[in-house]
Write a protein that holds these residues in place. Structure first.
Motif, mmCIF file in Angstrom:
data_model
loop_
_atom_site.group_PDB
_atom_site.id
_atom_site.type_symbol
_atom_site.label_atom_id
_atom_site.label_comp_id
_atom_site.label_asym_id
_atom_site.label_seq_id
_atom_site.Cartn_x
_atom_site.Cartn_y
_atom_site.Cartn_z
ATOM 1 N N THR A 4 168.201 -3.697 24.003
ATOM 2 C CA THR A 4 167.800 -3.864 25.395
ATOM 3 C C THR A 4 166.806 -2.770 25.763
ATOM 4 O OG1 THR A 4 169.483 -2.423 26.294
ATOM 5 C CG2 THR A 4 170.105 -4.721 25.974
ATOM 6 N N LEU B 282 166.965 -0.643 28.158
ATOM 7 C CA LEU B 282 167.636 0.635 28.388
ATOM 8 C C LEU B 282 167.992 1.303 27.054
ATOM 9 C CD1 LEU B 282 168.853 2.731 30.274
ATOM 10 C CD2 LEU B 282 170.964 1.392 30.319
ATOM 11 N N GLU B 283 168.505 0.487 26.115
ATOM 12 C CA GLU B 283 168.878 1.052 24.811
ATOM 13 C C GLU B 283 167.682 1.671 24.098
ATOM 14 O OE1 GLU B 283 172.741 -1.566 23.338
ATOM 15 O OE2 GLU B 283 170.751 -2.433 23.115
ATOM 16 N N ASN C 119 177.634 2.714 25.743
ATOM 17 C CA ASN C 119 177.504 1.920 26.967
ATOM 18 C C ASN C 119 178.344 2.444 28.127
ATOM 19 O OD1 ASN C 119 175.692 0.259 25.807
ATOM 20 N ND2 ASN C 119 177.245 -1.196 25.081
ATOM 21 N N SER D 94 168.324 -4.365 31.410
ATOM 22 C CA SER D 94 169.267 -5.016 30.505
ATOM 23 C C SER D 94 168.664 -6.207 29.766
ATOM 24 C CB SER D 94 170.524 -5.426 31.261
ATOM 25 O OG SER D 94 170.142 -6.185 32.381
ATOM 26 N N SER D 95 167.354 -6.403 29.905
ATOM 27 C CA SER D 95 166.723 -7.476 29.127
ATOM 28 C C SER D 95 166.539 -7.015 27.690
ATOM 29 C CB SER D 95 165.328 -7.807 29.663
ATOM 30 O OG SER D 95 165.347 -7.890 31.047
ATOM 31 N N ARG D 96 166.481 -7.993 26.796
ATOM 32 C CA ARG D 96 166.171 -7.645 25.424
ATOM 33 C C ARG D 96 164.686 -7.301 25.343
ATOM 34 N NH1 ARG D 96 165.802 -10.084 20.542
ATOM 35 N NH2 ARG D 96 165.190 -12.045 21.514
#
Lengths: 314, 404, 289, 252
Positions: free
Chosen positions: D96, D98-99, D120, D143-145
């Motif tokens: 994502t 954020l990731e 998370n 939170s989108s890929r």
């Protein structure tokens, strides 16, 4: 919603596994034990493959190391089993440190081939060092000891061994799962896509790969130690490339993108094998055809299909 | 859609498969574990032929104490852990009464210590490691086939007669090859202390395919005798390559401990050199007894070939069980085991005695010199030398067995 | 035999083993270079080549010289069908699926051969012309081995010429380098891939047919060859044709000399060799980064 | 501040016989947005690779805040405070948004070996990641890929990964390449405001001269692997050799 389904399935699985020996034919307990052990082996392999993008063709080295160290400790020192289970994976982890240190700098098929080479070197040691490893016949007939720390478990009792295996495998899978959702796990997943980008973000990529490799080797060694105790032997074939190929097969069958994929793959692979061999000595051709069908029609493995049925990801 | 069907089929197949547990009353069920797949599956096939033949013969003449024989085969794949799991499956899932089998020594050594847990008698018909009826022996396990010690003792007796002193070996680089050389050397030294054993014997890797370097090395080392423990496909490869390089025309004697195996002689045909000493666990023309003549004739009729030693071993094991059960008048495992001890069985390979002390059969060793004969498509043995079991079997004390 | 003749014998042996490996491994490396698939069933195709020859010479009664031409073509045809109906469906997936699919094929072909030809051992006689041995620098060596060495060199030259001097070769290389571009300039890439897979199988089967008079035919006889071929192409460089020659000769040398002087290490020497090459030059001795 | 910020001394990079960079010496000053321009093949990307550790110079040295950069692996250079973006978008598309930023934050905060933490659930970490994303206007997409983002957003995410490690020197390799004019303007504004904060020093390569002249305080011109000229925008615009070699075709 998806979370709830997952949790439900997991709970159901736990109940089935705990109740299994009460309801199933006796031999199924042995099959289930084998599935659990090799499922752990495949899951630890997948820590490198599914999460880090590195396909090891030599994990038999660590599986075999765990098996031999367990066999030797039981044969010569008769330690309480709990200590055998503690030391054997550590030995495998030491092996993984040495081998991994050389392997993690390579990528893709080169990594696969280098791990294959080291795996076969471990096989050769087991096969040729006759005075210690028992040569091609391996270690056999070692005694089964007490479990230790006051536990009243008889290893030779298949039910006891099944529950012990279930407990250890469940704890190990939980530990590996926690790893995959830790910051470390995120870095591994990022490296699967783009190792160099991770390095440019300030992560010593090869060192992280090595850490992953060591952890993967550690749990493979634990699986090996359990397997040697379950099979009552430690033989060179346990580190042969054909052994290393098994977790690969199971993982791809089950779905490498899913945490429980390798375990599901192990269940299907061993279940089919156990079943087909009962009906025919030409089991290879049947297994081959079924594998072929699965490769062609299940691109995301069994788990991918299950997830779609349960209305997960599209 | 196709995918759904596929998975449902697999699941259904597994569900049905595991619940199937048909156990007909009035049968005695034998579980057999052999090499049924891979490079050495010919041995499993031979064993299967032997069991089939014996079971049909017995069933058509009233069975054992009125019960028909039913047999289930499992594949050891040559791996000890697979063999052990197969034995558990046979006992717990297939509910067999009796166990037999085992080609590979590695599988045998792994499996033998586990048999007491299964609580069924087990007759080994091929695997030759001395330990199985030696240091690892136990109450449940018997062996009716020739082991390494017996076969190499016979080889040593021949070597002594040949009178040559400087010996070396070519053997597969795994425990069987090394043990064969150790036993042969030790026996020969006992018989003739002047013998010199090579300090640098040749152990090509198992399934090496190319033996040329070893053939060249032995030729250049100029020994007086060469003891060869290669077998199966390795031996066939070796002999052809050795023919090409004139190995058999050199000035040394050659002993092949498993050279008279029919699968080797059949494949080689007239490529098998003449005048070589070869051994085998069973030779179809060695005994002119009704039992052997009937066996050879029935086998040839049914399978079109001369019986291999592995067929004979499996065949003999079924008859050993029959004899024991009839003696015990019971199907109780413990009673069968008691009956097997000190049992004399009439087998195609001659009468054999199953010793009570270590459960090893005192069985004849078969050796002979290869010879062409236009009545046979393969090289035969002429003269045949039969070593009586009592002359070549180590005593129970020597074998190191400690039964309980 | 003195050291010199022992050396010559080991050298001849290295070439004998190496050239045969080269024929087989070159098929593997070409398929990998063009299709990107590491064909696990390559050894099974080698075995099929040997068994086809056995039947052509035995049951059909063909002479060796005809059989050795026809048997590999039969296997190539089988491979074309495999590519057309199975492999083609998984090119777009992760390479591990190629490995798994060809592994399944290995299981199927191995067992099918056992079902058709039985589990026993067979031999194939070399042609009358090539029986016996010849002498070179005081070393007696089978005549047939000189023949395989010669054949291997001829095949090597022919394949190199096809790839570098003909239109077909250019087409194949274009398709390997950039399939989309090749398709855009009018090359029928799917057909190229089919042909290349068939050609790779042809080389494997030719290796099997040529090996048949020297090796015992038995179940799973391709299983050792496949790992040896992997080692050859990794040492030489994956996808590199000259690398296959180089790697095969090195592995032949390991067997020829290692078998003579380091026999107890023989089961591990090829792997040590492969590991050293990978650590020193991961792309292989002749491979490109 | 006596120590030079980034000092490149006599750097040569050769690939076999081909010399990609010849005896480059230059200094980048802290707080001054600097641009690096030159036609294709001038050696800009090679130069970036030398600064970020992907390549090692054949000769010469690079120092950053007095510490040697040459000879260090990429992750150590990043830790010194140099972070780079890539010409081709280089994000983790399976993760994502954020990731993506968290990877960089974990690296920066040395949290990579906290095996027992759950990524998370770490609110503080997420808050820091969101801060970076908000700053670049990617907050709503957290939170989108990453693989599903538009091209322009992917370029922004790339910048977010770079900034998350809180570098002192930011190397941007054609940050607006392939963007629409609107997106380009937005990026120029963004970079200007970031530069104005005083936390980052930017070194930028660009083909788009509007971007260069709109952002840079100081410009270096590379040509055939050599440093042709340096100076302010006005000086470069007026430089005869630069005009002849390069600007002539592009600006007029």
């Amino acid at each position: 919603m998806r979370k709830k389904i997952q949790l439900g399935v997991l709970l159901l699985l736990a109940v089935v596994l705990v109740l299994l020996p009460k309801v199933s034919p006796f031999f199924i307990v042995f099959v289930a034990t084998e599935i659990l052990i090799l499922g752990l082996f495949a899951t630890s392999f997948n820590l490198m493959f599914g999460y880090c993008g590195l396909l090891s063709f030599g994990h038999g080295a660590f599986f075999g190391t765990g098996a031999y160290v367990a066999g030797l400790l039981l044969q010569h020192l008769q330690w309480d089993f709990i200590w055998v289970l503690a030391v054997a994976p550590l030995a495998a982890a030491v092996g993984a440190t040495l081998i991994g240190w050389l392997c993690v700098r390579l990528n893709e098929v080169y990594f696969s081939m280098l791990t294959l080479a080291f795996g076969m070197m471990v096989f050769a040691i087991a096969h040729q060092w006759r005075s210690v490893t028992g040569g091609s016949d391996g270690l056999a007939g070692f005694p089964l000891t007490e479990v230790g720390i006051g536990l009243d478990i008889v290893l030779a009792n298949p039910f006891h061994f099944y529950y012990l295996t279930l407990l250890i495998v469940a704890l190990s899978l939980a530990a590996i799962y926690l790893l995959t959702i830790s910051p470390f796990g995120l870095i591994l997943r990022a490296m699967r896509e783009n190792t160099e980008r991770v390095a440019f973000a300030g992560i010593p990529a090869n060192r992280y790969r090595l850490y992953g490799f060591i952890l993967s080797g550690l749990f493979s060694g634990l699986a090996g130690a359990l397997f040697a105790t379950f099979s009552r032997v430690a033989v060179p074939e346990m580190s042969h490339w054909t052994q290393s190929a098994e977790p690969i097969l199971m993982t791809i069958l089950g779905g490498s993108q899913y945490f429980f994929g390798p375990l599901a793959g192990a269940a299907v692979f061993l279940g089919l094998k156990t079943l087909i061999t009962s009906y025919t000595s030409e089991w290879m051709i049947y297994l081959g055809v079924i594998l072929l069908g699965m490769v062609l029609f299940l691109p995301k493995g069994i788990f991918g299909l299950l997830e779609r049925w349960l209305g997960g990801r599209t | 859609m196709l995918r759904k069907l596929l998975v449902m089929a697999v699941v259904a197949f597994m569900a049905i498969g595991f619940s199937l547990d048909a156990q007909a009353e009035g049968t005695v069920k034998i579980g057999a574990i052999y090499l049924l797949s891979g490079a050495f599956s010919t041995y499993g096939q031979f064993a299967k032929n032997g069991i089939e033949l014996a079971a049909d013969e017995i069933n058509s003449s009233g069975g054992i104490l009125g019960k028909k024989i039913e047999f289930v085969l499992e594949d050891s794949t040559g791996k000890a852990n697979v063999g052990i799991q197969a034995a558990r499956k046979l006992v717990y899932q297939e509910n067999v009464d009796l166990l037999m089998g085992l080609d590979s020594s590695g599988v045998a050594k792994g499996l033998v210590p586990v048999v007491p847990e299964l609580k069924k008698p087990f007759i080994i018909t091929h695997a030759a490691s001395p330990d199985v009826t030696g240091s690892l022996c136990n109450k449940y396990v018997f062996r009716i086939s020739l082991n390494i010690a017996q076969n190499t003792k016979a080889a040593a007796l021949i070597a002594k007669e040949l009178g040559v002193k400087k010996w070396t070996t070519i053997g597969p680089d795994y425990d069987f090859g090394h043990q064969s050389w150790e036993f042969f050397g030790n026996y020969l030294k006992e018989l003739d202390p002047e013998v010199v054993l090579s300090a640098d014997p040749s152990f090509p890797k198992f399934k090496a395919e190319d033996f040329t370097p070893f053939i060249n090395k032995v030729i250049s080392d100029k020994p007086e005798g060469v003891f060869i423990s290669l077998w199966g496909g390795d031996l066939i490869n070796f002999i052809r390559q050795a023919n090409n390089l004139g190995f058999f025309k050199q000035n040394f004697k050659v002993l092949m401990s498993l050279g008279a195996a029919t699968e080797v002689l059949t494949a080689l045909g007239d490529q098998m050199p003449e005048g070589i000493w070869v051994g085998t666990r069973y030779w179809f023309a060695a005994n002119d007894t009704p039992t052997n003549n009937n066996f050879v004739a029935a086998y040839k009729k049914r399978f079109g070939d001369y019986p291999s030693y592995n067929s004979q071993g499996a065949y003999a094991a079924v008859y050993a069980y029959k004899t024991a059960i009839e003696k015990a008048k019971s199907f109780e495992p413990d009673k069968i085991i008691a009956a097997l001890e000190n049992l004399t069985v009439d087998t195609p390979s001659g009468e054999l005695l199953i010793r009570a002390e270590d459960h090893q059969a005192v069985v004849n060793g078969n050796w002979g010199i290869t010879k062409a004969d236009k009545n046979y498509p393969i090289r035969i043995l002429d003269p045949i030398r039969i070593f009586p079991g009592k002359d070549i079997t180590p005593t129970p004390q020597e074998s190191g067995c400690n039964m309980q | 035999m003195n050291l010199m003749t022992a050396f010559v014998a080991a050298l001849l042996n290295s070439f004998d083993i190496g050239i045969l490996l080269f024929i087989i491994a070159s098929g593997l490396t070409i398929v990998f270079g063009v299709l990107g698939i590491l064909n696990f069933a390559h050894g099974a195709l080698y075995m099929a080549g040997a068994y086809f020859l056995l039947t052509l010479m035995g049951t059909v009664g063909m002479p060796f010289w005809v059989g050795v031409l026809i048997a590999p073509l039969g296997v190539a045809l089988l491979a074309v069908l495999i590519e057309r109906f199975l492999l083609r469906r998984i090119y777009h997936r992760h390479p591990s699926f190629g490995l798994l699919l060809t592994f399944a094929l290995l299981l199927i072909i191995d067992d099918a051969v056992r079902l058709i030809w039985g589990s026993g051992y067979h031999i194939v006689e070399p042609p009358q012309l090539l029986r016996g041995a010849a002498s070179l620098f005081g070393v007696t060596y089978p005549l047939y081995s000189f023949f395989t060495i010669g054949m291997g060199i001829l095949i090597g030259i022919a394949v190199w010429l096809i790839f570098h001097r003909t239109r077909i070769g250019k087409t194949v290389r274009a398709a390997a380098l950039d399939p989309e571009m090749a398709q855009a300039v009018g090359i029928n890439v799917p057909i190229v891939l089919t042909v290349v897979f068939g050609f790779g199988a042809w080389l494997a089967a030719l290796g099997g047919a040529l090996a048949a008079p020297m090796r015992t035919l038995g179940p799973a006889m391709g299983d050792t060859i496949i790992i040896e071929s992997f080692i050859v192409v990794v040492i030489g460089g994956l996808g590199s044709f000259p690398g296959a020659l180089f790697g095969a000769l090195i592995l032949g040398g390991i067997h020829g000399f290692g078998g003579r002087w380091l026999a107890e290490w023989n089961i591990v020497l090829p792997y040590i060799g492969m590991a050293l090459v990978l650590l020193w030059r991961p792309e292989g001795l002749m491979g490109r980064r | 501040m006596t120590m030079p910020f980034l000092e490149v001394a006599n750097v040569t990079k050769a690939f076999g016989h081909f010399v990609a960079l010849r005896r480059i010496s230059l200094t980048v000053r802290e707080g001054r947005t600097t641009a690096l321009i030159g036609p294709n093949g001038a050696g800009k990307t090679t130069f970036y690779n030398l600064l970020s550790g992907r390549l090692q110079p054949s000769e010469g040295t690079v120092h950053f805040c007095g510490r040697p950069v040459s000879g260090q692996p990429p992750h150590k250079i990043n830790k010194m405070g140099i972070s780079r973006s890539f010409q081709i978008t280089n994000i983790f598309s399976e993760l994502t948004v954020l990731e993506n930023v968290l990877v960089a934050l974990i690296a920066h905060l040395n949290l990579g070996l906290r095996f027992w933490r759950i990524v998370n659930r770490d609110k503080k970490l997420a808050a820091r990641g969101m801060e970076v994303l908000e700053r670049l206007g990617l907050g709503p997409l957290a939170s989108s890929r990453a693989g599903t983002l538009s091209y322009g957003d992917k370029r922004l995410l790339e910048l977010a990964i770079v900034l998350a490690t809180e570098p002192k020197l930011v190397l941007l390799d054609e940050p607006t390449a392939g963007m629409t004019p609107e997106e380009t303007h937005a990026v120029i504004r963004l970079l200007r405001s970031l530069a104005a904060e005083g936390k980052y020093t930017f070194l930028i390569t660009e083909h788009d001269m509007n971007v260069v002249f709109g952002l840079a305080d100081h410009i270096f011109v590379f040509h055939h692997g050599e440093l042709l000229a340096e100076g302010t925008c006005e000086e470069i615009r007026a430089h005869p050799e630069v005009r002849a070699a390069y600007l002539g075709e592009e600006v007029d």
